[in-house]
Design an enzyme around this catalytic site. Structure first.
Site, PDB file in Angstrom:
ATOM      1  N   SER A 154      46.492  -8.136  -3.682  1.00  0.00           N
ATOM      2  CA  SER A 154      46.523  -8.162  -2.812  1.00  0.00           C
ATOM      3  C   SER A 154      47.520  -6.792  -1.865  1.00  0.00           C
ATOM      4  CB  SER A 154      47.895  -8.510  -1.571  1.00  0.00           C
ATOM      5  OG  SER A 154      48.345  -8.255  -0.869  1.00  0.00           O
TER       6      SER A 154
ATOM      7  N   THR B  74       0.291  -0.935  -0.142  1.00  0.00           N
ATOM      8  CA  THR B  74       0.024  -0.046   0.226  1.00  0.00           C
ATOM      9  C   THR B  74       0.963   1.405  -0.170  1.00  0.00           C
ATOM     10  OG1 THR B  74      -2.144  -0.808   1.090  1.00  0.00           O
ATOM     11  CG2 THR B  74      -2.029   1.559   1.280  1.00  0.00           C
TER      12      THR B  74
ATOM     13  N   LYS C 180      50.402 -10.077  -6.853  1.00  0.00           N
ATOM     14  CA  LYS C 180      48.864 -11.015  -6.353  1.00  0.00           C
ATOM     15  C   LYS C 180      48.398 -10.636  -6.974  1.00  0.00           C
ATOM     16  CE  LYS C 180      47.424 -13.827  -2.244  1.00  0.00           C
ATOM     17  NZ  LYS C 180      45.974 -14.098  -3.413  1.00  0.00           N
TER      18      LYS C 180
END
Length: 481
Positions: free
Chosen positions: A327, A111, A333
């Site tokens: 990293s 509603t 990495k």
């Protein structure tokens, strides 16, 4: 500021706000920060547009049939209906969303959603005719914006419109991803690889066979998604509060869904049982089960690729695209962020599936009060899966590399390749051959030379890629050793 009132009391509303007292109360009652999906908001606009167009047709029909009659109910002037329709078109285009202040998680069966849109439509239409917002004696959220409508038919109907629109996009994304996977399958056809079962080396396979499993799974997903449109095409628009059509003209009930179908261009039909379509939400449960199946296939695929592309494989052959630094402390990495994203998406879909199932079961008698949460989770899952597919297309498969190692160093040194000789020497002799290979870390050629189980000529034939990959063997082949 302007003052608005309801039967609870009065509240002050910012002068130029298109939302009103009902939206304000809902915002205060439901202090959630989860944003309502804009796509659903836009779909409410086109559903309202269908209602206003149908009302215009209704007005013309009764004026033509009863030109001199006075009716006990008040008719809305055609120029006001036109103004309401203009705003509904704007909402379908995504305008005025900043005035939609209702959060995604709420009470009240929707509603608050419906009233926030009704207030936006009324106040924007008032501005368009030169009246200040809040002048509801001229254009009222209940009497005008919500004419012949109920939250209980407008909100679920607009949810289905939203889902069908998004499912079309999902279907396309699945097919595009499937084609990218198929390209990879074709590119590495008959390229041998070491297969694994239960993370232990198994018999030889090939990269095209691996990627064919993903291709086929995505093909099933594509087919299943195409069937979802049938599950949610029936709507209850025109049914009113509980699907009985009470206080709504029969003309409106019969015409509003065909008008919505024309406006959207979607395969929408009026349910034969409007009460059923109002009370039960199992169609959403069924559709989301299909979404969950797709999420499962995506998770399996990317989990495989993440594993094959990991540093755990010393002689790895699969190289995932390097997309971002992995990293903040370890230089150089790179992490498998795309598979991780897709896995995260899959598990959010699983969580949504549980909630949709549970809340759909919470429907009580004629209505389900939890439709807003069901709808939010359903839309959330579709959009997440579209995002996952698109990321896989752009950020993984188009840059995926497979660098095959020499056959002698990989396949032929793995004891499982001895399985190829089982039809010729039996399981136990093949086991002895495998043991010899494993114990001395030698190839199948070297082990067979020691044990002299088959001729070198036959062995060379049996370990060719086309022999290792063909579907089974013929009995006659084992007679000429």
């Amino acid at each position: 500021m302007r003052t608005e009132s309801d039967f609870i009391g009065q509240r002050e509303i910012p002068k130029d706000a298109l939302w009103g007292i009902h939206s304000l109360r809902a915002k205060e009652n439901f202090p959630d920060q989860t944003t309502f999906h804009k796509e659903w908001f836009m779909a409410i606009g086109i559903v309202k547009q269908a209602c206003y167009q149908t009302y215009s047709s209704f007005l013309k029909a009764i004026q033509d049939k009863f030109p001199n009659e006075e009716f006990p109910f008040q008719l809305i002037e055609s120029n006001l209906i036109e103004e309401l329709e203009k705003v509904s078109i704007e909402i379908n285009a995504g305008k005025h969303f900043e005035h939609f202040i209702i959060p995604a998680i709420q009470g009240g069966a929707g509603t608050s959603i419906n009233m926030n849109v009704n207030e936006i439509i009324s106040n924007r239409a008032l501005q368009n005719i030169g009246k200040p917002a809040g002048s509801y004696h001229d254009i009222d959220p209940f009497e005008h914006a919500n004419v012949f409508q109920s939250t209980n038919d407008v909100i679920p109907t607009s949810l289905k419109v939203t889902c069908i629109r998004l499912l079309q996009e999902l279907e396309e994304s699945i097919n595009t991803l499937r084609m990218e996977v198929e390209k990879t399958e074709s590119k590495y056809r008959n390229v041998l690889r070491q297969a694994y079962t239960q993370m232990q080396a198994a018999v030889p396979s090939s990269y095209d066979k691996l990627f064919s499993t993903y291709n086929n799974a995505l093909s099933r997903d594509w087919w299943r998604i195409s069937k979802c449109f049938e599950r949610i095409k029936e709507v209850n628009l025109g049914g009113g509060a509980i699907g009985t059509g009470l206080s709504i003209p029969r003309f409106f009930i019969m015409e509003v869904v065909p008008n919505l179908q024309k406006l959207t261009g979607l395969p929408i039909t009026r349910s034969e049982n409007l009460s059923d379509a109002t009370a039960n939400q199992d169609s959403f449960v069924e559709v989301h089960a299909t979404l969950k199946a797709h999420a499962v296939n995506l998770e399996k695929m990317v989990s495989d690729l993440r594993l094959l592309g990991s540093d755990l494989f010393v002689n790895r052959e699969v190289y995932l695209p390097q997309k971002q630094v992995g990293s903040s402390i370890m230089p150089g990495k790179i992490n498998p962020v795309i598979p991780e994203f897709v896995i995260s998406v899959a598990h959010k879909v699983y969580a949504n599936d549980l909630m949709i199932s549970n809340l759909s079961g919470q429907g009580c008698l004629e209505l389900n009060a939890y439709l807003p949460s069901i709808g939010h989770a359903l839309i959330d899952s579709i959009k997440l899966l579209i995002a996952a597919n698109n990321s896989l297309i752009r950020n993984l498969f188009r840059e995926l590399e497979i660098k095959t190692n020499p056959l002698e160093e990989s396949i032929l040194k793995n004891p499982s390749v001895a399985t190829a000789l089982s039809p010729y020497i039996g399981y136990h002799q093949a086991s002895n051959l495998a043991k010899e290979m494993k114990t001395n870390q030698i190839s199948i050629r070297e082990a067979n030379a020691k044990l002299n189980l088959v001729t070198a000529e036959l062995l060379n034939k049996l370990i060719q890629p086309e022999e290792l990959l063909k579907m089974g063997f013929r009995i006659g082949e084992t007679l000429n050793r």
